[in-house]
Scaffold this motif. Sequence first.
Motif, PDB file in Angstrom:
ATOM      1  N   UNK A  48     -12.616 -26.573  22.445  1.00 43.47           N
ATOM      2  CA  UNK A  48     -11.474 -27.237  23.073  1.00 43.47           C
ATOM      3  C   UNK A  48     -11.861 -28.533  23.768  1.00 43.47           C
ATOM      4  N   UNK A  49     -13.154 -28.833  23.831  1.00 42.12           N
ATOM      5  CA  UNK A  49     -13.654 -30.003  24.560  1.00 42.12           C
ATOM      6  C   UNK A  49     -14.024 -31.119  23.593  1.00 42.12           C
ATOM      7  N   UNK A  50     -14.359 -32.311  24.115  1.00 42.73           N
ATOM      8  CA  UNK A  50     -14.698 -33.434  23.229  1.00 42.73           C
ATOM      9  C   UNK A  50     -16.145 -33.435  22.738  1.00 42.73           C
ATOM     10  N   UNK A  51     -16.948 -32.392  23.019  1.00 38.73           N
ATOM     11  CA  UNK A  51     -18.348 -32.408  22.607  1.00 38.73           C
ATOM     12  C   UNK A  51     -18.447 -32.535  21.087  1.00 38.73           C
ATOM     13  N   UNK A  64      -4.030 -27.571  23.556  1.00 32.32           N
ATOM     14  CA  UNK A  64      -4.545 -27.423  24.923  1.00 32.32           C
ATOM     15  C   UNK A  64      -4.676 -28.784  25.597  1.00 32.32           C
ATOM     16  N   UNK A  65      -5.244 -29.751  24.882  1.00 32.92           N
ATOM     17  CA  UNK A  65      -5.410 -31.081  25.475  1.00 32.92           C
ATOM     18  C   UNK A  65      -4.065 -31.747  25.723  1.00 32.92           C
ATOM     19  N   UNK A  66      -3.109 -31.517  24.811  1.00 38.09           N
ATOM     20  CA  UNK A  66      -1.788 -32.101  24.996  1.00 38.09           C
ATOM     21  C   UNK A  66      -1.074 -31.537  26.206  1.00 38.09           C
ATOM     22  N   UNK A  67      -1.261 -30.249  26.435  1.00 38.46           N
ATOM     23  CA  UNK A  67      -0.543 -29.602  27.537  1.00 38.46           C
ATOM     24  C   UNK A  67      -1.224 -29.823  28.883  1.00 38.46           C
ATOM     25  N   UNK A  68      -2.552 -29.812  28.857  1.00 40.29           N
ATOM     26  CA  UNK A  68      -3.288 -29.896  30.120  1.00 40.29           C
ATOM     27  C   UNK A  68      -4.168 -31.142  30.195  1.00 40.29           C
ATOM     28  N   UNK A  69      -3.825 -32.161  29.392  1.00 41.45           N
ATOM     29  CA  UNK A  69      -4.677 -33.340  29.290  1.00 41.45           C
ATOM     30  C   UNK A  69      -5.005 -33.993  30.610  1.00 41.45           C
ATOM     31  N   UNK A  80     -13.222 -33.341  30.631  1.00 44.23           N
ATOM     32  CA  UNK A  80     -13.546 -34.028  29.379  1.00 44.23           C
ATOM     33  C   UNK A  80     -14.588 -35.112  29.590  1.00 44.23           C
ATOM     34  N   UNK A  81     -14.419 -35.873  30.664  1.00 51.24           N
ATOM     35  CA  UNK A  81     -15.389 -36.930  30.956  1.00 51.24           C
ATOM     36  C   UNK A  81     -16.767 -36.330  31.217  1.00 51.24           C
ATOM     37  N   UNK A  82     -16.801 -35.204  31.946  1.00 57.48           N
ATOM     38  CA  UNK A  82     -18.080 -34.557  32.216  1.00 57.48           C
ATOM     39  C   UNK A  82     -18.730 -34.023  30.954  1.00 57.48           C
ATOM     40  N   UNK A  83     -17.929 -33.460  30.050  1.00 59.95           N
ATOM     41  CA  UNK A  83     -18.470 -32.940  28.794  1.00 59.95           C
ATOM     42  C   UNK A  83     -19.009 -34.081  27.933  1.00 59.95           C
ATOM     43  N   UNK A  84     -18.252 -35.199  27.870  1.00 58.10           N
ATOM     44  CA  UNK A  84     -18.726 -36.335  27.081  1.00 58.10           C
ATOM     45  C   UNK A  84     -20.041 -36.872  27.616  1.00 58.10           C
ATOM     46  N   UNK A  85     -20.200 -36.819  28.936  1.00 65.21           N
ATOM     47  CA  UNK A  85     -21.407 -37.371  29.552  1.00 65.21           C
ATOM     48  C   UNK A  85     -22.548 -36.355  29.568  1.00 65.21           C
ATOM     49  N   UNK A  86     -22.259 -35.100  29.940  1.00 60.01           N
ATOM     50  CA  UNK A  86     -23.311 -34.103  30.166  1.00 60.01           C
ATOM     51  C   UNK A  86     -23.097 -32.837  29.349  1.00 60.01           C
TER      52      UNK A  86
END
Length: 716
Positions: A154-157, A111-116, A123-129
């Motif tokens: 599917x997220x970086x959390x 998913x990240x490779x296709x829609x990165x 992703x930035x929002x998940x890493x932060x909040x």
Amino acid sequence: MKRIVLIAGLALAVAAFLHFDVGHMLTLANLKAQQGAIEAYRDAAPLQAAGLFVLLYVALTAISFPGAAILTLAAGAIFGLGVGLALASFASTIGATLSFLSSRYLFRDGVQGRFGERLKALNAGIERDGAFYLFSLRLVPIFPFFMINLAMGLTPIRAWTFFWVSQVGMLMGTAVYVNAGTRLAEISSLKDVASPTLLASFAALGLLPWAGKAIMGMIKRRRVYARFTRPRRYDRNMVVIGAGAAGLVTSIIGATVKARVTLVEAHKMGGDCLNYGCVPSKALIKSARVADQIRRAGAFGLAASEPHVDFRAVMARVRSVITAIEPHDSVERYTGLGVDVVAGYAKIVDPWTVEIARVDGTVQRLTTRSIVIAAGAEPIVPPLPGLEQSGYLTSDTLWDAFAQLDRVPGRVVVLGGGAIGCELAQALARLGGKVTQVEMADRVLASEDDDVSAHARAALEHSGVEVLTDHTALRIEPDGLDKRIVVAGPEGERAIGFDALIVAVGRKARLTGYGLEDLGIATDRTVLTDEYLATEFPNIFAAGDVAGPFQFTHTASHQAWYAAVNALFGQFRKFKADYRVIPRTTYIDPEVARVGLNEREAQAQGIPHEVTTYHLDHFERAIMEGATTGFVKVLSVPGKDRILGVTIVGEHAGELLGEYVLAMKHGLGLKKVMGTIHAYPTMIEANKFAAGEWRRAHAPQGLLALVERYHTWRRG
């Protein structure tokens, strides 16, 4: 192999669920019917009963099958409120985490490779909040928990964050169901537990993390401003420091919406672009290109000759171009548009006060609701021994120096193989200078693909530039009345004499002299801002080269809109700066233009991609123009026509790129480009032909074979 084992295990679990008809067993009616037997088993083997309950709960949650609500009721009915809550709470969290990890292991990379690119902001929002998002979702039972588990995978959390937030977030909802289970006989359906009123209450609870975040933000802002005294009233709505592209656009937007805006500039209106960068360099490049065309006139059936270059006249033309454009950025124009323009040096005294040392010797203090820093950038000067005594020039200082010369310097050394260095090296070589270009990296235009760098090097060398890559400048040393630079390369040291040394190794943000240090505004090569272009002081913004991440005039103008709108109306709504589609052009001949990803970046980021390349050597308009060197290279999603990036090498590449910039900005694919009518014969037709190359590579061969058989049948 591990993936296969995991998939096989999940398949077996699903098969077992279906084979033993667990879904039929996990109904409210069945739970009530079997309650007596289950309680008898619990009394006979309490630990075993608890263990089997936890295993069943974890397994069902891990494979994302329904039944968790019934099991949670069963926990209360069988084990009571205290023990039942502990068992159900930990079992649900463990199962959810296993589901989360399975989703992450099986699907996240794909998913990240296709829609990165599309998911960068998320992703930035998940890493932060991420904890806030997850906690809110867990508090609201109307969101299916199994979907939350799979989506979060599917997220970086972080897994640990997912576990503890889920444990805490689901606790209250679990307690409601477990408590209801202790009164199982009173429940006729799950609706008796999850009433609309209860769900609304949980939804309200889901807002608590965000309310808490807002309160924490308010506390943080109060802490940032604590040592300052806020004015009772303000002289201005906005003060803008710097009248380059970012500052000019910011101030005119403010004036257009009737804000009272002061624009402060210490030097020249128009900033670097008008006075030292885009405008003079492109004017010089045009003169150099004409000189080259005179030399190559024989290719067009005309008499070729060595051009007589009146360098003083060339530089006078450069000055006249600046003069012709200056009124667009002048004090008079901006004053007429409603901007208060002040010539002087600005210093931020506190978050709402700017002190201006005006050029007339007076000092002016203005209070303002918001401040936008648009101080621009300046050339990087490396700490090279002997450089300060060498009379070196930069892209800022060479224009005045060259304006005093009757002829181009005989021997020119250009330090740097980036866009500025390449443009100046080629132009000066075409105007008659003997140019040597020194670059530490193994190629020029190092941020571009290898084939692009190779084209650029060939173009420079064809223009007479000696390109020395993999060479490091060591020192400048005198040689009698002469000067020379000593460089080290693969074959050892070499001394190169020069009449002009141009340092073009990059530019850095202007970070000193206007109060950042005193206020403690964070910097790291640029002024550090959030996604809204605000510093740690929410009313102080930065835009343009001083903010990064790009040093393009068009990006500075783009950022200016966000800075102005967020500064003036951020209390109602703020906008995140959008960097998804940023074009760039290097104006060597042939030009190099790009938008989005190139192959090097896609490979480094692990983004799956296809490459379609259309070479210009068979392109009809290019043949007419004698401009067949170059190509259009498109990166697209594998099997799809969605454009990830485009690189064009060729004459007028910057203009050709515009169609792809528009397509990427608005989500138009290669099929749309190919289906658009392009005038014949124009250079922009190359874009259509590149899209056609992609279409041919994806032609439906099976269908075409059937069509061929049909036509054969039709012929009898």
